[in-house]
Design a protein around this motif. Structure first.
Motif, short mmCIF file in Angstrom:
data_model
loop_
_atom_site.label_atom_id
_atom_site.label_comp_id
_atom_site.label_asym_id
_atom_site.label_seq_id
_atom_site.Cartn_x
_atom_site.Cartn_y
_atom_site.Cartn_z
N LEU A 106 -22.29 -74.65 77.48
CA LEU A 106 -23.52 -75.42 77.45
C LEU A 106 -24.61 -74.47 76.98
N LEU A 107 -25.07 -74.65 75.74
CA LEU A 107 -26.04 -73.74 75.14
C LEU A 107 -27.34 -74.47 74.84
N ALA A 108 -28.43 -73.80 75.15
CA ALA A 108 -29.76 -74.30 74.83
C ALA A 108 -30.29 -73.50 73.65
N VAL A 109 -30.78 -74.18 72.62
CA VAL A 109 -31.15 -73.52 71.38
C VAL A 109 -32.57 -73.92 70.96
N ALA A 110 -33.25 -72.98 70.32
CA ALA A 110 -34.64 -73.19 69.92
C ALA A 110 -34.71 -73.93 68.59
N GLY A 111 -34.69 -75.25 68.69
CA GLY A 111 -34.75 -76.07 67.49
C GLY A 111 -34.23 -77.45 67.77
N PRO A 112 -34.45 -78.38 66.84
CA PRO A 112 -33.95 -79.75 67.04
C PRO A 112 -32.43 -79.80 66.91
N VAL A 113 -31.78 -80.53 67.82
CA VAL A 113 -30.33 -80.62 67.85
C VAL A 113 -29.90 -81.98 67.32
N SER A 114 -29.13 -81.96 66.23
CA SER A 114 -28.67 -83.21 65.64
C SER A 114 -27.48 -82.91 64.74
N GLY A 115 -26.40 -83.64 64.90
CA GLY A 115 -25.23 -83.46 64.05
C GLY A 115 -24.46 -82.21 64.36
N ASP A 116 -23.59 -81.82 63.42
CA ASP A 116 -22.70 -80.68 63.63
C ASP A 116 -23.37 -79.35 63.32
N CYS A 117 -24.17 -79.30 62.28
CA CYS A 117 -24.77 -78.03 61.85
C CYS A 117 -26.12 -77.83 62.51
N PHE A 118 -26.36 -76.62 62.98
CA PHE A 118 -27.62 -76.30 63.65
C PHE A 118 -28.22 -75.03 63.06
N SER A 119 -29.55 -75.02 62.92
CA SER A 119 -30.29 -73.83 62.48
C SER A 119 -31.44 -73.58 63.44
N LEU A 120 -31.60 -72.33 63.88
CA LEU A 120 -32.73 -71.98 64.73
C LEU A 120 -34.03 -72.13 63.95
N THR A 121 -35.06 -72.61 64.63
CA THR A 121 -36.35 -72.84 63.96
C THR A 121 -37.00 -71.54 63.53
N ASN A 122 -36.96 -70.51 64.39
CA ASN A 122 -37.66 -69.26 64.10
C ASN A 122 -36.71 -68.08 63.94
N SER A 123 -35.55 -68.34 63.36
CA SER A 123 -34.54 -67.30 63.12
C SER A 123 -33.64 -67.78 61.99
N PRO A 124 -33.04 -66.86 61.22
CA PRO A 124 -32.14 -67.27 60.14
C PRO A 124 -30.77 -67.72 60.62
N TRP A 125 -30.50 -67.72 61.90
CA TRP A 125 -29.19 -68.12 62.41
C TRP A 125 -28.91 -69.59 62.13
N SER A 126 -27.66 -69.89 61.79
CA SER A 126 -27.17 -71.26 61.71
C SER A 126 -25.68 -71.24 62.01
N PHE A 127 -25.16 -72.38 62.47
CA PHE A 127 -23.74 -72.44 62.79
C PHE A 127 -23.29 -73.90 62.88
N SER A 128 -21.99 -74.08 62.83
CA SER A 128 -21.37 -75.38 63.01
C SER A 128 -20.89 -75.51 64.45
N ARG A 129 -21.32 -76.55 65.10
CA ARG A 129 -20.92 -76.77 66.49
C ARG A 129 -19.40 -76.90 66.60
N ASN A 130 -18.79 -77.67 65.71
CA ASN A 130 -17.34 -77.88 65.76
C ASN A 130 -16.58 -76.59 65.49
N ALA A 131 -17.08 -75.80 64.53
CA ALA A 131 -16.39 -74.55 64.19
C ALA A 131 -16.45 -73.56 65.34
N VAL A 132 -17.58 -73.49 66.02
CA VAL A 132 -17.71 -72.58 67.16
C VAL A 132 -16.78 -73.01 68.29
N ALA A 133 -16.77 -74.30 68.59
CA ALA A 133 -15.89 -74.79 69.66
C ALA A 133 -14.43 -74.50 69.35
N GLU A 134 -14.03 -74.67 68.09
CA GLU A 134 -12.64 -74.41 67.70
C GLU A 134 -12.32 -72.92 67.78
#
Length: 318
Positions: A60-88
């Motif tokens: 259960l992760l809380a992230v700084a940015g809007p959460v929608s769909g599989d792909c997520f990007s932090l609002t104030n950081s270059p990080w991005s990731f796929s929720r499904n890929a991380v879970a797998e």
């Protein structure tokens, strides 16, 4: 061994990971986001340091940015990731993402008196919505409402509402800030925003000094007693009061308004609570309504992780 859930509070500057069984937090570690290329790098390091029996099967992760769909990007950081890929990758059978200030909001009903400092006494309505605002790398805003006997945390991006202007002086500051793009509440009510506010005030006063970060403004305020830094911090309190009032009126936050975030933690007593109160209550038709809302500063060291722990506890009980 009792099953553990990985919980994490991922901000634009810092990331905190821990394990919980719903009743306690274990193996808490803090990382700097900028020191790692992405989420998987941090998770590899953290999970790789755990003994095999302790490794979680859910997260259960809380992230700084809007959460929608599989792909997520932090609002104030270059990080991005796929929720499904991380879970797998980590073989999690359950992986939930939520906005970081929804996690902080989830903690509000469970905070004790020692976790809070009263800014405005008010009269708390225990079943009414609660609101939290936290200026840090950005401006986090979250809320928690009671529905069908359970506290729930609706999502939102309240830090990106337009910055309010209540007089000609604020309108001039707004106009100067607008030269660099749209002016949201976060434009001023954040660490970078405090620096931007300082620079506008310095320019307006004909001073050549500039600040590159909110920490520089704090240093000038504390070490040099700089009048421009003092004015910037005072304006910060004024704008925060106005933004908090607008949000409190919108959701009916008679359960309380809670303030947190790195800027306020670093400011300490330099944050003018009297100015905040004056501009939170204001002089309009809703002043009486707003004056009855209790306002607190959160003193709990990790409200985000605490909120995630409480969510994990509720989830395991369902």
């Amino acid at each position: 061994m009792t099953a553990r859930t990985l919980i994490g509070d991922i901000g634009g500057t810092n990331l905190r990971l821990a394990l919980t069984n719903g009743t306690s937090i274990e193996a808490e570690v803090r990382f700097r986001t900028a020191d790692h290329p992405g989420l998987e790098s941090v998770l590899d390091q953290y999970l790789g340091g755990l003994p095999a029996p302790a490794r979680p099967t859910s997260a259960l992760l809380a992230v700084a940015g809007p959460v929608s769909g599989d792909c997520f990007s932090l609002t104030n950081s270059p990080w991005s990731f796929s929720r499904n890929a991380v879970a797998e990758r980590y073989r999690w059978d359950r992986f939930l993402l939520m906005n970081d200030f929804s996690a902080v909001a989830a903690a509000l009903p469970y905070l004790e008196d020692e976790d809070l400092e009263t800014v405005q006494a008010g009269v708390q309505v225990l079943t009414a919505p609660k609101l939290v605002l936290g200026p840090g790398t950005g401006l986090g805003v979250g809320s928690v409402v009671l529905a069908n006997g359970k506290w729930t945390t609706p999502g939102g991006e309240g830090g990106h509402v337009d910055l309010p202007c209540r007089d000609e002086d604020e309108a001039e500051i707004h106009r100067m800030l607008r030269r660099n793009g749209p002016v949201s509440a976060e434009t001023v009510l954040s660490g970078p925003g405090l620096a931007a506010l300082f620079n506008v005030l310095a320019e307006r006063g004909g001073a050549a000094i500039r600040a590159g970060a909110g920490e520089e403004v704090m240093a000038r305020l504390v070490d040099a007693e700089c009048p421009i830094a003092r004015e910037a911090m005072d304006r910060f309190a004024i704008f925060l009061g106005a933004v908090a009032a607008n949000a409190a009126l919108t959701i009916g936050a008679r359960g309380g308004v809670y303030l947190t975030g790195g800027v306020l933690r670093h400011a300490g007593e330099a944050f003018r609570e009297d100015l905040f109160r004056a501009h939170f209550v204001g002089e309009g038709r809703m002043s009486e309504y707003l004056s009855a809302i209790p306002v607190y500063r959160i003193r709990h060291p990790e409200p985000g992780l605490f909120g995630l722990r409480m969510l994990a506890r509720v989830s395991s009980a369902d």
